[in-house]
Design an enzyme around this catalytic site. Structure first.
Site, short mmCIF file in Angstrom:
data_model
loop_
_atom_site.label_atom_id
_atom_site.label_comp_id
_atom_site.label_asym_id
_atom_site.label_seq_id
_atom_site.Cartn_x
_atom_site.Cartn_y
_atom_site.Cartn_z
N ARG A 151 3.41 -7.26 14.09
CA ARG A 151 2.71 -6.30 13.23
C ARG A 151 1.52 -6.93 12.53
O ARG A 151 0.47 -6.32 12.41
CB ARG A 151 3.67 -5.75 12.16
CG ARG A 151 4.67 -4.77 12.70
CD ARG A 151 5.11 -3.77 11.62
NE ARG A 151 6.13 -2.90 12.16
CZ ARG A 151 7.44 -3.10 11.99
NH1 ARG A 151 7.87 -4.08 11.24
NH2 ARG A 151 8.31 -2.28 12.54
N ARG B 202 13.88 -6.17 6.98
CA ARG B 202 14.88 -5.13 7.22
C ARG B 202 15.78 -5.56 8.36
O ARG B 202 15.36 -6.35 9.22
CB ARG B 202 14.20 -3.80 7.58
CG ARG B 202 13.50 -3.16 6.41
CD ARG B 202 13.06 -1.76 6.77
NE ARG B 202 12.13 -1.74 7.88
CZ ARG B 202 10.93 -1.19 7.84
NH1 ARG B 202 10.53 -0.60 6.75
NH2 ARG B 202 10.16 -1.19 8.89
N ARG C 28 -5.94 3.13 11.63
CA ARG C 28 -5.55 1.75 11.87
C ARG C 28 -6.40 1.09 12.95
O ARG C 28 -6.21 -0.09 13.25
CB ARG C 28 -4.11 1.73 12.37
CG ARG C 28 -3.08 1.26 11.33
CD ARG C 28 -1.74 1.44 12.00
NE ARG C 28 -0.69 0.64 11.50
CZ ARG C 28 0.25 1.08 10.64
NH1 ARG C 28 0.16 2.27 10.10
NH2 ARG C 28 1.24 0.31 10.31
N ARG D 154 11.90 -9.53 2.45
CA ARG D 154 12.48 -8.19 2.47
C ARG D 154 12.71 -7.67 3.90
O ARG D 154 12.71 -6.48 4.16
CB ARG D 154 11.62 -7.21 1.69
CG ARG D 154 10.21 -7.14 2.22
CD ARG D 154 9.46 -6.00 1.62
NE ARG D 154 8.46 -5.56 2.59
CZ ARG D 154 7.44 -4.82 2.31
NH1 ARG D 154 7.26 -4.37 1.10
NH2 ARG D 154 6.59 -4.47 3.25
N LYS E 215 0.81 -1.23 0.00
CA LYS E 215 0.00 0.00 0.00
C LYS E 215 0.83 1.27 0.00
O LYS E 215 0.42 2.27 -0.57
CB LYS E 215 -1.04 0.00 1.11
CG LYS E 215 -0.50 0.22 2.49
CD LYS E 215 -1.61 0.17 3.50
CE LYS E 215 -1.06 -0.05 4.88
NZ LYS E 215 0.06 0.84 5.26
#
Ligand code: AMP
Length: 185
Positions: free
Chosen positions: A140, A129, A88, A127, A13
């Site tokens: 999350r 981090r 959220r 991916r 997004k």
């Protein structure tokens, strides 16, 4: 155009928000990016949210209300905006409705980028981090499912939801969003 982009972590997004903002000539407002900048700047806000952010939990609704109210009051938001990462929680959705109503504004649509759960996990791990431990990634996703997912039905009930298949390449997702928005006129 006043839009919300909704999707799980890893739904793409953020990327789509930037594309859309460019195409529509309105700012992409990413609350995650704003908070990261506050942390980097070492501001009072940054100090307050730093630990919460790195745990994968949500910053409290009151703090987020201040951040968003202030940002939407800036001149560039009067032409429209794409919100990425806000609201959220259902509480934040109510706050946003109140902020918009104060200005006589309303939302045009909520673009929900739908991606299957196993694909989200695959993307997240690919991916990862350096600062993101697997535990934080899981946290999350968990927070998304518990606090943010209810917004899908909330906006569907208000007939604002545009559901986009996010299990395609970036350009195809962008074209799907474009087609869905064209219908709005
Ligand atoms: P993001 O880049 O959107 O994934 O946001 C990074 C982090 O910033 C999140 O994991 C939260 O800790 C915090 N954050 C960003 N937006 C919000 C929000 N609307 N409400 C609460 N916390 C947020």
């Amino acid at each position: 155009m006043r839009l919300i982009l909704l999707g799980a972590p890893g739904s793409g997004k953020g990327t789509q928000a930037v594309f859309l903002a460019e195409r529509l000539g309105v700012p992409a407002i990413s609350t995650g990016e704003m908070l990261r900048q506050a942390v980097d700047a070492g501001s009072t806000l940054g100090e307050r949210v730093k630990a919460i952010m790195s745990s994968g939990e949500l910053v409290d609704d009151e703090t987020m209300a201040e951040v968003v109210r202030e940002r939407l009051g800036q001149a560039d938001a009067s032409a429209g905006f794409i919100l990425d990462g806000y609201p959220r929680t259902l509480g934040q959705a109510d706050t946003l409705a109140a902020i918009l109503a104060d200005r006589g504004w309303s939302l045009n649509a909520v673009v929900f980028i739908a991606v299957p759960e196993d694909e989200l996990i695959r993307r997240a791990l690919a991916r990862q981090r350096a600062d993101d431990q697997e535990e934080v990634i899981r946290q999350r996703q968990q927070v998304y499912r518990h606090s943010t997912q209810p917004l899908i039905d909330h906006y569907r009930t208000q007939a604002l939801l545009l559901e986009i298949d996010g299990y395609q390449g970036i350009d195809d997702v962008a074209s799907s969003i474009e087609s869905a928005l064209e219908v709005l006129g």
